[in-house]
Every structure is written in structure tokens, then in C-alpha cells.
Design a protein around this motif. Sequence first.
Motif, PDB file in Angstrom:
ATOM      1  N   LEU A 214      10.708  89.342 -37.679  1.00  0.00           N
ATOM      2  CA  LEU A 214      11.439  88.246 -38.302  1.00  0.00           C
ATOM      3  C   LEU A 214      11.528  88.376 -39.816  1.00  0.00           C
ATOM      4  O   LEU A 214      12.607  88.209 -40.394  1.00  0.00           O
ATOM      5  CB  LEU A 214      10.787  86.913 -37.924  1.00  0.00           C
ATOM      6  CG  LEU A 214      11.473  85.657 -38.467  1.00  0.00           C
ATOM      7  CD1 LEU A 214      12.904  85.566 -37.976  1.00  0.00           C
ATOM      8  CD2 LEU A 214      10.684  84.412 -38.067  1.00  0.00           C
ATOM      9  N   LEU A 215      10.420  88.665 -40.475  1.00  0.00           N
ATOM     10  CA  LEU A 215      10.457  88.750 -41.931  1.00  0.00           C
ATOM     11  C   LEU A 215      11.236  89.963 -42.409  1.00  0.00           C
ATOM     12  O   LEU A 215      11.991  89.894 -43.375  1.00  0.00           O
ATOM     13  CB  LEU A 215       9.039  88.769 -42.503  1.00  0.00           C
ATOM     14  CG  LEU A 215       8.355  87.412 -42.688  1.00  0.00           C
ATOM     15  CD1 LEU A 215       7.064  87.588 -43.464  1.00  0.00           C
ATOM     16  CD2 LEU A 215       9.262  86.418 -43.407  1.00  0.00           C
TER      17      LEU A 215
ATOM     18  N   GLY B  69      15.020  89.296 -40.599  1.00  0.00           N
ATOM     19  CA  GLY B  69      15.638  87.979 -40.524  1.00  0.00           C
ATOM     20  C   GLY B  69      15.732  87.240 -41.836  1.00  0.00           C
ATOM     21  O   GLY B  69      16.490  86.281 -41.962  1.00  0.00           O
ATOM     22  N   SER B  70      14.993  87.681 -42.854  1.00  0.00           N
ATOM     23  CA  SER B  70      14.931  86.929 -44.113  1.00  0.00           C
ATOM     24  C   SER B  70      16.277  86.870 -44.830  1.00  0.00           C
ATOM     25  O   SER B  70      16.651  85.828 -45.386  1.00  0.00           O
ATOM     26  CB  SER B  70      13.879  87.535 -45.040  1.00  0.00           C
ATOM     27  OG  SER B  70      12.588  87.376 -44.484  1.00  0.00           O
TER      28      SER B  70
ATOM     29  N   TRP C 252      18.652  84.627 -42.515  1.00  0.00           N
ATOM     30  CA  TRP C 252      18.302  83.206 -42.486  1.00  0.00           C
ATOM     31  C   TRP C 252      17.264  82.944 -43.584  1.00  0.00           C
ATOM     32  O   TRP C 252      16.061  82.835 -43.309  1.00  0.00           O
ATOM     33  CB  TRP C 252      17.718  82.828 -41.126  1.00  0.00           C
ATOM     34  CG  TRP C 252      18.561  83.275 -39.954  1.00  0.00           C
ATOM     35  CD1 TRP C 252      19.867  82.956 -39.700  1.00  0.00           C
ATOM     36  CD2 TRP C 252      18.147  84.122 -38.876  1.00  0.00           C
ATOM     37  NE1 TRP C 252      20.289  83.550 -38.534  1.00  0.00           N
ATOM     38  CE2 TRP C 252      19.258  84.265 -38.000  1.00  0.00           C
ATOM     39  CE3 TRP C 252      16.947  84.755 -38.544  1.00  0.00           C
ATOM     40  CZ2 TRP C 252      19.196  85.028 -36.832  1.00  0.00           C
ATOM     41  CZ3 TRP C 252      16.880  85.518 -37.391  1.00  0.00           C
ATOM     42  CH2 TRP C 252      18.005  85.647 -36.548  1.00  0.00           C
TER      43      TRP C 252
ATOM     44  N   ALA D 213      13.798  81.910 -41.661  1.00  0.00           N
ATOM     45  CA  ALA D 213      12.832  82.990 -41.422  1.00  0.00           C
ATOM     46  C   ALA D 213      11.460  82.700 -42.020  1.00  0.00           C
ATOM     47  O   ALA D 213      10.447  82.786 -41.316  1.00  0.00           O
ATOM     48  CB  ALA D 213      13.389  84.317 -41.934  1.00  0.00           C
TER      49      ALA D 213
ATOM     50  N   HIS E 203       8.128  81.821 -39.886  1.00  0.00           N
ATOM     51  CA  HIS E 203       6.971  82.697 -40.087  1.00  0.00           C
ATOM     52  C   HIS E 203       5.732  81.872 -40.409  1.00  0.00           C
ATOM     53  O   HIS E 203       4.629  82.185 -39.944  1.00  0.00           O
ATOM     54  CB  HIS E 203       7.261  83.684 -41.219  1.00  0.00           C
ATOM     55  CG  HIS E 203       6.226  84.751 -41.373  1.00  0.00           C
ATOM     56  ND1 HIS E 203       5.125  84.603 -42.191  1.00  0.00           N
ATOM     57  CD2 HIS E 203       6.111  85.979 -40.807  1.00  0.00           C
ATOM     58  CE1 HIS E 203       4.383  85.697 -42.132  1.00  0.00           C
ATOM     59  NE2 HIS E 203       4.952  86.548 -41.299  1.00  0.00           N
TER      60      HIS E 203
END
Length: 245
Positions: free
Chosen positions: A100-101, A104-105, A108, A112, A116
Motif C-alpha cells: 500500500l505505501l 498506493g501513496s 491515494w 494510503a 497504513h
Amino acid sequence: MDDHASRFARANRLIDDEPPAVHEAPGAIGRLERLCSALSRALPATGVGVSMLTDDNYGGATIAASGPSSRRLEELQFSLGEGPGIDAFASRRPVLVADLLAHGSSRWPGYAPAAHDQAVRAVFAFPLQVGAARAGAMDVYRDRPGPLSGRALTQAFTFAEVAMDVLVEGQNGAEDGTTTMDLDDVLANRLEVYQAQGMVMVDLGVSIDEAMARIRGHSFASGRYISDVATDIISGRIRLDRDMP
């Protein structure tokens, strides 16, 4: 029985075998809650959530989740107006983010880091659709980075298909009065967000988009569900002004 029918039947058996919650919602909502719990165990995953969405990205609502943390993560997308489920619904394609980090950062910037902070390291979103019809998205959360295996992906796709089937059957039943499901409450929450949006637009003299941004900002800043904020705006318990988030 062909492979597809076999997978569909097995998913429904897993849902049937999932013990109901102490205060399980009636009808389709309760079945979707058990679907979330069953899939969370089967993958395994940290949590699963199912939400209804709209084309304008304003009227979304969480339908079911495997637990309180997953429900908060579903609502986080509505508070911020961004996230994997929203993108999966809009694109009609799964959104698979194994880290995610890392991945996805930029996509989003609000969602994100907030997800997290709630121990989400990977998220996988699947659109709920059949033919040209769309209803929402199913999100799978994991507390460690890494992709889903091919088998896990197949299972998730099957559960998303089952979820759409439950929604279609539930809405059809609601139309002819043959069911006691609580889908009307979900739809009512969506309408309340629209109503609150209109009230803020008039009160502040801002655009419809700015009104929603104000509501979302207050929801996120206060750590409350956007539907609850909308209810308070309608009742007069909250009145946003130009200096409020």
C-alpha cells in the motif's frame, strides 16, 4: 458440475457455515456480513468489507464488513473520496495493491497513509457487477505486504460474484415485498448524504463539490462516519461554516 458452478457452490457453503454474529442484521445484509467473515478466514485476510457506490462518488455506503476495523476502513474511503473500492467500481476492474505505501501513496495521498495507520499493508478491491450493472465493491485487507496467490484471487472473484448475486436478489425481493432485508436503511443513508450536501451548499454558498469536500473534511477530522455527520447536519446538531474543515 463445472468449475465455475463448483466454486460458486463452495463459496455459498462457506458462507452458510459461518456462524452468525450475535446481533446479525436480517436478510441480505446479514448474509453479506457472513460473506465478509467467511472470505476473511478462507484467504486468509485481516478483514473484508462490502460497499455500495454511485457513479457520482457521493452516495456510497458500507453494507457489511467482517469487523469494526474493516467497517472503519470502508468508511474511510467515503470520508476521503478516494480509495481502492472507489477505483475498482469506477474502472470496472479489480484494483490489486500488494504494497500500500509503496504503490498506493501517489494514487491515494490521503487514503494510503490513513489506512497504513490502521495496520493495512496490502489491499485488493473487486467490483460488484454483472453485465452492464454495477452496485459497489468488495475490499480485502491484509496486515502484511505481498500479492494474493492465483488461487486466492480466484476465490475472491467468486465471493465478489456471490456478493453481487445477494444484492441483486435482495433488491428484487425488496421491490416485490417478499423479504425483510435492511437494504432500505442503506439507501436511506445515501439519501441523507445527498440532503446534507445540498444544505451545506446553500448555507455556505459553495458548489456541490465543495459542499461534499466540507462534509468529508469534517468527517475525517472528527473521526466519524460520513453518514453520521450527514445526519447531524440535517438535524441541525452540526452547522458547517467557512472556517470549519
